[in-house]
Write a protein that holds these residues in place. Structure first.
Motif, PDB file in Angstrom:
ATOM      1  N   ALA A  82       0.823  -1.211   0.000  1.00 31.05           N
ATOM      2  CA  ALA A  82       0.000   0.000   0.000  1.00 31.05           C
ATOM      3  C   ALA A  82       0.856   1.260   0.000  1.00 31.05           C
ATOM      4  O   ALA A  82       0.494   2.255  -0.626  1.00 31.05           O
ATOM      5  CB  ALA A  82      -0.944  -0.003   1.192  1.00 31.05           C
ATOM      6  N   MET A  83       1.980   1.262   0.680  1.00 25.17           N
ATOM      7  CA  MET A  83       2.807   2.472   0.751  1.00 25.17           C
ATOM      8  C   MET A  83       3.410   2.815  -0.608  1.00 25.17           C
ATOM      9  O   MET A  83       3.474   3.983  -0.983  1.00 25.17           O
ATOM     10  CB  MET A  83       3.918   2.302   1.798  1.00 25.17           C
ATOM     11  CG  MET A  83       3.423   2.383   3.221  1.00 25.17           C
ATOM     12  SD  MET A  83       2.471   3.879   3.583  1.00 25.17           S
ATOM     13  CE  MET A  83       3.726   5.111   3.464  1.00 25.17           C
ATOM     14  N   VAL A  84       3.822   1.809  -1.362  1.00 25.93           N
ATOM     15  CA  VAL A  84       4.393   2.059  -2.688  1.00 25.93           C
ATOM     16  C   VAL A  84       3.315   2.633  -3.605  1.00 25.93           C
ATOM     17  O   VAL A  84       3.546   3.610  -4.330  1.00 25.93           O
ATOM     18  CB  VAL A  84       5.000   0.764  -3.281  1.00 25.93           C
ATOM     19  CG1 VAL A  84       5.405   0.968  -4.724  1.00 25.93           C
ATOM     20  CG2 VAL A  84       6.179   0.307  -2.452  1.00 25.93           C
ATOM     21  N   ILE A  85       2.135   2.048  -3.578  1.00 27.18           N
ATOM     22  CA  ILE A  85       1.034   2.529  -4.414  1.00 27.18           C
ATOM     23  C   ILE A  85       0.629   3.934  -3.997  1.00 27.18           C
ATOM     24  O   ILE A  85       0.388   4.799  -4.840  1.00 27.18           O
ATOM     25  CB  ILE A  85      -0.153   1.546  -4.341  1.00 27.18           C
ATOM     26  CG1 ILE A  85       0.262   0.214  -4.959  1.00 27.18           C
ATOM     27  CG2 ILE A  85      -1.375   2.104  -5.046  1.00 27.18           C
ATOM     28  CD1 ILE A  85      -0.726  -0.896  -4.762  1.00 27.18           C
ATOM     29  N   ARG A  86       0.616   4.186  -2.702  1.00 25.93           N
ATOM     30  CA  ARG A  86       0.287   5.532  -2.203  1.00 25.93           C
ATOM     31  C   ARG A  86       1.314   6.543  -2.677  1.00 25.93           C
ATOM     32  O   ARG A  86       0.963   7.660  -3.075  1.00 25.93           O
ATOM     33  CB  ARG A  86       0.225   5.499  -0.684  1.00 25.93           C
ATOM     34  CG  ARG A  86      -0.097   6.829  -0.086  1.00 25.93           C
ATOM     35  CD  ARG A  86      -0.228   6.725   1.418  1.00 25.93           C
ATOM     36  NE  ARG A  86      -0.227   8.053   1.977  1.00 25.93           N
ATOM     37  CZ  ARG A  86       0.329   8.380   3.119  1.00 25.93           C
ATOM     38  NH1 ARG A  86       0.903   7.486   3.859  1.00 25.93           N
ATOM     39  NH2 ARG A  86       0.291   9.613   3.544  1.00 25.93           N
ATOM     40  N   SER A  90       0.670   9.776  -4.982  1.00 24.69           N
ATOM     41  CA  SER A  90       1.090  11.088  -4.482  1.00 24.69           C
ATOM     42  C   SER A  90       1.949  11.813  -5.512  1.00 24.69           C
ATOM     43  O   SER A  90       1.802  13.022  -5.724  1.00 24.69           O
ATOM     44  CB  SER A  90       1.869  10.947  -3.182  1.00 24.69           C
ATOM     45  OG  SER A  90       1.037  10.486  -2.155  1.00 24.69           O
ATOM     46  N   LEU A  91       2.835  11.081  -6.168  1.00 19.79           N
ATOM     47  CA  LEU A  91       3.670  11.686  -7.209  1.00 19.79           C
ATOM     48  C   LEU A  91       2.835  12.126  -8.410  1.00 19.79           C
ATOM     49  O   LEU A  91       3.060  13.195  -8.981  1.00 19.79           O
ATOM     50  CB  LEU A  91       4.761  10.712  -7.647  1.00 19.79           C
ATOM     51  CG  LEU A  91       5.874  10.469  -6.631  1.00 19.79           C
ATOM     52  CD1 LEU A  91       6.805   9.358  -7.107  1.00 19.79           C
ATOM     53  CD2 LEU A  91       6.658  11.759  -6.405  1.00 19.79           C
ATOM     54  N   ILE A  92       1.856  11.318  -8.793  1.00 19.42           N
ATOM     55  CA  ILE A  92       0.973  11.700  -9.901  1.00 19.42           C
ATOM     56  C   ILE A  92       0.186  12.957  -9.531  1.00 19.42           C
ATOM     57  O   ILE A  92       0.089  13.902 -10.334  1.00 19.42           O
ATOM     58  CB  ILE A  92       0.027  10.537 -10.267  1.00 19.42           C
ATOM     59  CG1 ILE A  92       0.814   9.384 -10.889  1.00 19.42           C
ATOM     60  CG2 ILE A  92      -1.074  11.013 -11.209  1.00 19.42           C
ATOM     61  CD1 ILE A  92       0.015   8.105 -11.056  1.00 19.42           C
ATOM     62  N   ALA A  93      -0.361  12.998  -8.323  1.00 21.87           N
ATOM     63  CA  ALA A  93      -1.122  14.164  -7.880  1.00 21.87           C
ATOM     64  C   ALA A  93      -0.233  15.408  -7.826  1.00 21.87           C
ATOM     65  O   ALA A  93      -0.645  16.492  -8.245  1.00 21.87           O
ATOM     66  CB  ALA A  93      -1.751  13.905  -6.517  1.00 21.87           C
ATOM     67  N   ALA A  94       0.994  15.251  -7.335  1.00 21.63           N
ATOM     68  CA  ALA A  94       1.919  16.390  -7.276  1.00 21.63           C
ATOM     69  C   ALA A  94       2.246  16.881  -8.682  1.00 21.63           C
ATOM     70  O   ALA A  94       2.296  18.096  -8.927  1.00 21.63           O
ATOM     71  CB  ALA A  94       3.192  15.984  -6.547  1.00 21.63           C
ATOM     72  N   LEU A  99       1.624  20.973 -12.990  1.00 28.20           N
ATOM     73  CA  LEU A  99       1.171  21.333 -14.332  1.00 28.20           C
ATOM     74  C   LEU A  99       0.059  22.377 -14.285  1.00 28.20           C
ATOM     75  O   LEU A  99       0.057  23.324 -15.077  1.00 28.20           O
ATOM     76  CB  LEU A  99       0.698  20.091 -15.086  1.00 28.20           C
ATOM     77  CG  LEU A  99       1.779  19.113 -15.537  1.00 28.20           C
ATOM     78  CD1 LEU A  99       1.148  17.882 -16.179  1.00 28.20           C
ATOM     79  CD2 LEU A  99       2.734  19.791 -16.504  1.00 28.20           C
ATOM     80  N   LEU A 100      -0.876  22.221 -13.355  1.00 28.73           N
ATOM     81  CA  LEU A 100      -1.956  23.202 -13.232  1.00 28.73           C
ATOM     82  C   LEU A 100      -1.419  24.567 -12.792  1.00 28.73           C
ATOM     83  O   LEU A 100      -1.886  25.602 -13.263  1.00 28.73           O
ATOM     84  CB  LEU A 100      -3.022  22.709 -12.261  1.00 28.73           C
ATOM     85  CG  LEU A 100      -3.928  21.608 -12.803  1.00 28.73           C
ATOM     86  CD1 LEU A 100      -4.850  21.083 -11.702  1.00 28.73           C
ATOM     87  CD2 LEU A 100      -4.737  22.086 -13.981  1.00 28.73           C
ATOM     88  N   GLY A 101      -0.450  24.553 -11.904  1.00 29.79           N
ATOM     89  CA  GLY A 101       0.171  25.814 -11.490  1.00 29.79           C
ATOM     90  C   GLY A 101       0.865  26.502 -12.648  1.00 29.79           C
ATOM     91  O   GLY A 101       0.731  27.717 -12.835  1.00 29.79           O
TER      92      GLY A 101
END
Length: 125
Positions: A82-86, A90-94, A99-101
């Motif tokens: 779970a930690m690796v997937i999380r 998290s990296l995708i969201a960041a 990109l939005l910024g």
């Protein structure tokens, strides 16, 4: 054991979340309220009913989104570490936030526009 810094952090998050809600939800409900016919808007009971249904729908949608995300989290937990997937999520969201910024500042509009164009088929369904 609950320590004082955790309580202070929770208080600050609640206060800042309230500012976010007033800015975001306040603007949305103002726009929706102005979209109601003047006769209905000026009648107190009708307007109250509209506002109650709006908030009920908003709360129910948050509950459904929470259930969906919790279910997804449980499914991911059962798949693997779970930690690796999380960390991957998290990296995708960041990356999306960066990109939005860049898009909002006007420094890199082409990438976001390409992503929007690639996903435009979803809005046609």
């Amino acid at each position: 054991m609950i320590t004082e810094p955790i309580l202070i952090t929770a208080l600050l998050m609640g206060l800042l979340g309230g500012i976010h809600c007033a800015g975001m939800c306040g603007g949305i409900i103002s726009a929706l309220t102005l979209g109601i016919a003047r006769e209905k808007r000026e009648h107190g009971n009708t307007l109250t009913l509209y506002l109650l249904f709006y908030n009920f729908g908003r709360i129910v949608s948050y509950i459904i989104a929470g259930i969906a995300m919790a279910s997804l989290g449980m499914a991911i937990k059962n798949i693997g570490d779970a930690m690796v997937i999380r960390e991957i999520f998290s990296l995708i969201a960041a990356g999306v936030m960066i990109l939005l910024g860049l898009y909002l500042t006007g420094w890199w509009t082409k990438a976001i526009l390409n992503i929007e164009h690639a996903g435009s088929f979803v809005w046609k369904i």
